[in-house]
Every structure is written in C-alpha cells, then in structure tokens.
Scaffold this active site. Structure first.
Site, PDB file in Angstrom:
ATOM      1  N   GLN A   1       1.150  -0.976   0.080  1.00  0.00           N
ATOM      2  CA  GLN A   1       0.047  -0.114  -0.033  1.00  0.00           C
ATOM      3  C   GLN A   1       0.453   1.520   0.204  1.00  0.00           C
ATOM      4  O   GLN A   1       2.228   1.087   0.472  1.00  0.00           O
ATOM      5  CB  GLN A   1      -1.018  -0.072   1.043  1.00  0.00           C
ATOM      6  N   HIS A  12      -2.500   0.386  -3.843  1.00  0.00           N
ATOM      7  CA  HIS A  12      -4.358   0.311  -2.576  1.00  0.00           C
ATOM      8  C   HIS A  12      -3.839   2.252  -3.045  1.00  0.00           C
ATOM      9  O   HIS A  12      -5.626   2.186  -3.248  1.00  0.00           O
ATOM     10  CB  HIS A  12      -3.014   0.649  -0.839  1.00  0.00           C
ATOM     11  N   ASP A  36      -7.832   0.806  -3.688  1.00  0.00           N
ATOM     12  CA  ASP A  36      -9.005   1.095  -1.509  1.00  0.00           C
ATOM     13  C   ASP A  36      -9.993   2.417  -1.634  1.00  0.00           C
ATOM     14  O   ASP A  36      -9.314   3.847  -2.058  1.00  0.00           O
ATOM     15  CB  ASP A  36      -8.310   0.540  -0.919  1.00  0.00           C
ATOM     16  N   GLU A  59     -11.518  -2.336  -3.985  1.00  0.00           N
ATOM     17  CA  GLU A  59     -11.986  -2.755  -2.577  1.00  0.00           C
ATOM     18  C   GLU A  59     -12.137  -1.544  -2.192  1.00  0.00           C
ATOM     19  O   GLU A  59     -12.286  -0.642  -2.234  1.00  0.00           O
ATOM     20  CB  GLU A  59     -10.910  -2.519  -1.627  1.00  0.00           C
ATOM     21  N   ASP A 110     -14.415  -4.770   2.458  1.00  0.00           N
ATOM     22  CA  ASP A 110     -13.885  -4.916   3.585  1.00  0.00           C
ATOM     23  C   ASP A 110     -14.401  -4.176   4.499  1.00  0.00           C
ATOM     24  O   ASP A 110     -15.360  -4.607   5.563  1.00  0.00           O
ATOM     25  CB  ASP A 110     -12.771  -3.819   3.425  1.00  0.00           C
ATOM     26  N   GLN A 161     -11.075  -8.933   2.352  1.00  0.00           N
ATOM     27  CA  GLN A 161      -9.647  -9.091   3.071  1.00  0.00           C
ATOM     28  C   GLN A 161     -10.041  -9.031   4.237  1.00  0.00           C
ATOM     29  O   GLN A 161     -11.196  -8.555   5.177  1.00  0.00           O
ATOM     30  CB  GLN A 161      -9.949  -6.989   2.997  1.00  0.00           C
ATOM     31  N   LYS A 206      -9.363  -8.484   7.840  1.00  0.00           N
ATOM     32  CA  LYS A 206      -8.716  -7.186   8.872  1.00  0.00           C
ATOM     33  C   LYS A 206      -7.892  -7.782   9.482  1.00  0.00           C
ATOM     34  O   LYS A 206      -8.788  -7.675  10.910  1.00  0.00           O
ATOM     35  CB  LYS A 206      -9.385  -6.323   8.521  1.00  0.00           C
ATOM     36  N   SER A 251      -3.526  -4.017   8.774  1.00  0.00           N
ATOM     37  CA  SER A 251      -3.399  -2.363   8.669  1.00  0.00           C
ATOM     38  C   SER A 251      -2.598  -1.878   9.122  1.00  0.00           C
ATOM     39  O   SER A 251      -1.525  -3.053   9.645  1.00  0.00           O
ATOM     40  CB  SER A 251      -4.639  -1.746  10.281  1.00  0.00           C
ATOM     41  N   CYS A 252      -1.658  -0.937   8.585  1.00  0.00           N
ATOM     42  CA  CYS A 252      -1.330   0.167   8.390  1.00  0.00           C
ATOM     43  C   CYS A 252      -0.955   0.381  10.106  1.00  0.00           C
ATOM     44  O   CYS A 252       0.683   0.881  10.318  1.00  0.00           O
ATOM     45  CB  CYS A 252      -1.048   1.512   7.299  1.00  0.00           C
TER      46      CYS A 252
END
Length: 433
Positions: free
Chosen positions: A171, A193, A235, A270, A304, A326, A328, A357-358
C-alpha cells in the site's frame, strides 16, 4: 503448565489511528495533520499516533514469546471496535487474561485460544486482545513443539505443508507516485492501494481516480522489468457510492469503465460503497458482483467495511457478495479465526486476502505471514506502516525464511519415509526367508 508468568509492554503501532468520519466529511490536510475537530467517539484529534500493547508469555524454560495488540487505522468506523486505549486494555489483560493464561496447555494452540479468549459476562473480549494474545499463544505452541507457526496451523487445521508462495500486496499511503515507483522496481505482486479516501483524491465523477489508475498501468509498463504484470488493486473507501450513487448498476457501470481503461490487467476495487449495514452491504455487493461476472469484466470487488468478524466473512462468502474478502486481522480477532476465515473463503470459492492495517507491528505482521502461507491465501498485505520498503521487507523476508524451513522439513519427512519403507521391505524379506 508451560506458562509461568505474563508480561505487558506498551508499544507503538506503525502508523496512525484516523477518524474516518471526519476525513470523509471533508476535513483539510495541513501537511501530515488534518485540520478541525474529530467526529468519531474516542478521538481527541482526527489523526492520533497508533498505540499498541505487547503481551509476553514466560515459559517454563524461561523463553519469552510475544504477541501485539492494536486496532486498525479507521477504528470506530464501519462497525469496528473503538479507538485503542492502552490503559483499559492493559487493565483487562492483567485482571482477566493473565490468570487464564497460567492455566492452559500452551502446546495446544486452538484449545488454549478457546479457553483464554472466553467471553466475560457474556461479552466478547476486545478484538485487539484476541489478536495479540492468540499471536503469543501461536508462538508458544511453536516453541514448545519446536516447529514453525505455520506448521502449528497446518497440524491444528489438518492442512498439508504448503509449497506455494503467497502474492504480496503493498500500500502506498499518500506518497502515491514515489511509492508506486518503489513497488514497480521491487516487482510487487499486487499494487498500489492508493488511499483514495477523500473527495479530492476521487475527483468529480471519479475522474481523478480514473486518471490515477491509468497512470499506474502506464508507469508499470514504462519502468517495470520485462514481463512484469502485477494485479492493480485500489481501495476507494466507499467513494464510488458516495460520488456516483448507491445504486448497484451505476457502481458496476463505473467499475467496468475503469477496467476498460487498463485492458489486460486484473483490477481489484476495494470498498466501492458503504451501504450502511452488513446485511445491506451483502445484498448490494452481491448484485454488483453478479453484474461484473455477467459482463465477464476483468474487475473484481473486494469487501472490507461491514465485513469484520469471522461470521461476517462467512455471510459474504456464502452469499457470493464479493470476489475477494479482506480478512482484516485485528478486526477478526483471534489469529485462529483468520485461518478459519481463509478456509471458509476457499470452501465457498471466494478469494481470501489476509490483510490487516498499517497500524500493526512487525510481530503481528510476521504471525500473519505464517497463517497466510499455511492456509495458502490468495494474497497477503505487506505491513505494518504506510511505507513500501519496510513492510515489503518484513513480510517478504519472513515468507522466504518460512518456505526455506518448510522445504527442509518436507525433505526430512520424505527421507524418514524412505528409510521406513526400506526397513519394512527388509523385515518383510526376513520373515519370508
């Protein structure tokens, strides 16, 4: 039992927790900050540094194995758990989780997860707690059995040792152009992303977004190595629905139009729209998927928002309300449920993307790699953080190390089987003589 003490250590997630509702409402960026008051409960500002909490299990041989608890970037949005509160999570872990951990057989991963992560007063533990504790328990089982985490998953779920490399998805964050170049030069499997999370980035009628999609494809051909042909994955955080309208036919028409601008590429979109509830999301996404399939489009829908828990994933997969889920990981909870989610997708012939997640950490990313490879997911996220280099290195290197160990294990098993076969034949000849 094998766990004799429990440690807690506050930590940092790799990015920030963001108030999605405030960003969608049109808050202006000032450098890396967003200007204005937050909207989502729990946020003191629109962008908050991500916090985490590590939980360490001290085993009887004095080895310490760790797992990390945190929430996702857009906490409190789309039915997700609220903003991560280190003090509250630490208190819960000390009072409820730690005593349970001292009373389980840590060599049995799924059983120990079931016992430790039981509900409290008929309420499920925070998903961040499930996620971090289950990582630690997976590492404990691997340590005690002298195996990789992937092998523990394979044994507990009755899976064969994997052989296939799982494609990695990177991403870009807001540094789109620079990070797209990095991804292309590094030969990333799925990109970029794009973080299309505001009207400014999507553009009137989606024009800005469409231009960006075409630029990514053009850039891939221009600077990519010969034969490089990644999947394009964007996304859009529901912005197709917000800008074009919440009508499945209109959304499908728009997506087909985007796909037509990049012929020859598989295009993942997404979160094209947010219909307000899980049931509404399932019904409308199923219509979009059906329209795209009937047109034989190269575009695929990725769900998502509104698809958070294991049960949500089951409902979407069974309804064929997405091409790709996804998963998550912090929203799913126990990492054992991430494995179950991949297998549910496979049973229903829906793609399984182990995301996350980031805001995660190096430890949670590495554990996710083992689950992704063990279950042979369709793709997995390079995490944590919004930079390409670090996340791609952490996830890519962990996968390569893991596959090397599994190949060695497979060779050992084959050699043992061969020797056993020779011994059996020798014994048989002896008995016949």
């Amino acid at each position: 039992m094998q766990i004799k003490d429990v440690l807690l250590a506050p930590g940092c997630g790799a990015f920030f927790y963001d108030d999605q509702a405030a960003i969608r409402s049109g808050r202006i960026q000032d450098g890396f900050m967003y200007v204005g008051a937050p909207i989502t409960p729990g946020f003191t500002s629109i962008r908050v540094p991500a916090s985490s909490l590590s939980i360490g299990l001290v085993l009887t041989d004095d080895a310490v194995v760790w797992g990390d608890m945190m929430n996702v970037q857009y906490s409190g949005a789309g039915g997700r758990d609220p903003l991560f509160d280190t003090n509250k999570i630490s208190d819960l872990a000390s009072r409820v989780v730690a005593p349970r951990l001292l009373d389980v057989d840590a060599s049995r991963f799924r059983d120990s997860c079931t016992k430790v992560l039981e509900s409290v007063e008929h309420r499920r533990l925070p998903l961040a707690v499930e996620y971090g504790v289950s990582q630690a328990l997976l590492r404990a089982a691997a340590h005690l059995q002298r195996k990789t985490m992937a092998e523990i998953i394979c044994t507990e779920f009755g899976l064969l040792l994997p052989t296939r490399r799982v494609p990695i998805y990177c991403q870009s964050g807001d540094a789109r152009e620079i990070n797209v170049d990095k991804m292309i030069l590094k030969g990333v499997d799925v990109l970029p992303h794009g973080l299309i999370n505001s009207r400014q980035k999507f553009g009137a009628a989606g024009q800005t977004f469409m231009e960006f999609v075409k630029w990514v494809a053009t850039r891939t051909r221009k600077i990519g190595r010969p034969g490089y042909h990644p999947v394009l994955h964007f996304d859009v955080y529901g912005w197709i629905g917000q800008e074009i309208g919440l009508e499945p036919q209109l959304i499908a028409d728009f997506i087909c139009g985007v796909a037509d601008t990049v012929p020859g590429y598989t295009l993942n979109i997404e979160s094209p729209a947010d219909f307000g509830s899980t049931q509404a999301q399932i019904e409308n996404y199923a219509q979009i998927v059906s329209i795209l399939d009937n047109r034989d489009s190269s575009a695929r829908i990725v769900v998502d928002e509104r698809c958070n828990t294991l049960e949500d994933i089951r409902l979407f997969a069974e309804a064929k309300a997405t091409h790709l889920v996804q998963i998550k990981t912090p929203d799913v909870g126990s990492i054992a449920d991430t494995a179950r989610a991949v297998l549910i997708c496979k049973e229903n012939k829906v793609g399984a993307y182990v995301g996350g997640s980031c805001t995660e950490t190096d430890l949670s990313a590495q554990a996710s790699v083992h689950v992704s490879v063990a279950t042979q997911a369709d793709m997995m996220l390079a995490k944590p953080g919004m930079g390409v280099d670090e996340a791609f290195s952490i996830v890519g290197n962990e996968q390569n190390r893991l596959l090397a160990m599994l190949n060695r294990r497979r060779d050992q098993n084959e050699n043992v089987g061969l020797k056993h076969g020779v011994a059996c034949r020798t014994l048989l000849r002896g008995s016949l003589s």
